[in-house]
Enzyme design. Sequence first.
Site: not given
Length: 315
Positions: A113, A241, A271
């Site tokens: 990430c 993120h 995500n």
Amino acid sequence: MHGSRITAVGHYQPAKVLTNEDLAGMVDTSDEWIRSRVGIHSRRIAGPDEPVDELAGHAAAKALAAAGLTPADVDMVVVATSTAIDRSPNTAARVAARLGIPEPAALDVNVVCAGFPHALATVDHAVRAGSSSRALVIGADKMSEVADWTDRTTCVLVGDGAGAAVVEACAPGEEAGIGPVLWGSVPEMGNAVRIEGTPPRFAQEGQSVYRWATTRLPAIARRACERSGLEPADLAAVVLHQANLRIIEPLAAKIGAVNAVVARDVVESGNTSAASIPLALSKLVERGEITTGDPVLLFGFGGNLSYAGQVVRCP
């Protein structure tokens, strides 16, 4: 040694939309349960015939077009990804082949990430060292391929996509548009976010990640601003993120970026791991929410319990 700057961005998402209602028909969940815990309304899912390098290639082509460049102008391709199935050729080499880029340095960066800020810093350092003058930096992940679609705590989070940036060397005397990176990790917490096994599957210790992100990261993100000589109040935008809206909003507030637009692309994209920061940044630029020269904090965190961030100037 001259600095570098982002001159254009682009993004790509697959056509298929997976809503919370769709997921409620697959696992024991509901739209209300998902929205209240992570803030996600929908996400995009790639088909079996859409590999990671294809997602990356589409985003990169858009960024090149926005910069008014051709593939022949590029001398380096760096792709941040943790979901490429094949080890060789790597994703960067496949993107270069798709676009017809001749003889670039081509490497993948796997920091999950936090991958895009790591990749961006790697290219900035290469430019400063004289090893590159014009590069493509891409974040691309196909999280649907590593999701456990029977686990309601993780499958509701993930989406697929890619974002890309064209990075060019600054002219002599021109102010750098990519600030110094602040990066690091917490190795003893590395197992808190995982993509492992055969076949590989995404898993995490959600509460541990939430506590770490909301308590430890604000001070680290503020230090990233300090390295660029800016106060958080000077920022025009914050692109974190896109993990969970319940992490993004408190973290942005604790950083102290009181005048900044806060990217909330997680709501419609889920995500997307390394894709999330460039994807969200590209959308802010596309919608005109930030303008050329605006200072923007990019900050990634997650897998490996790694983090990285820098202030960049909007292309």
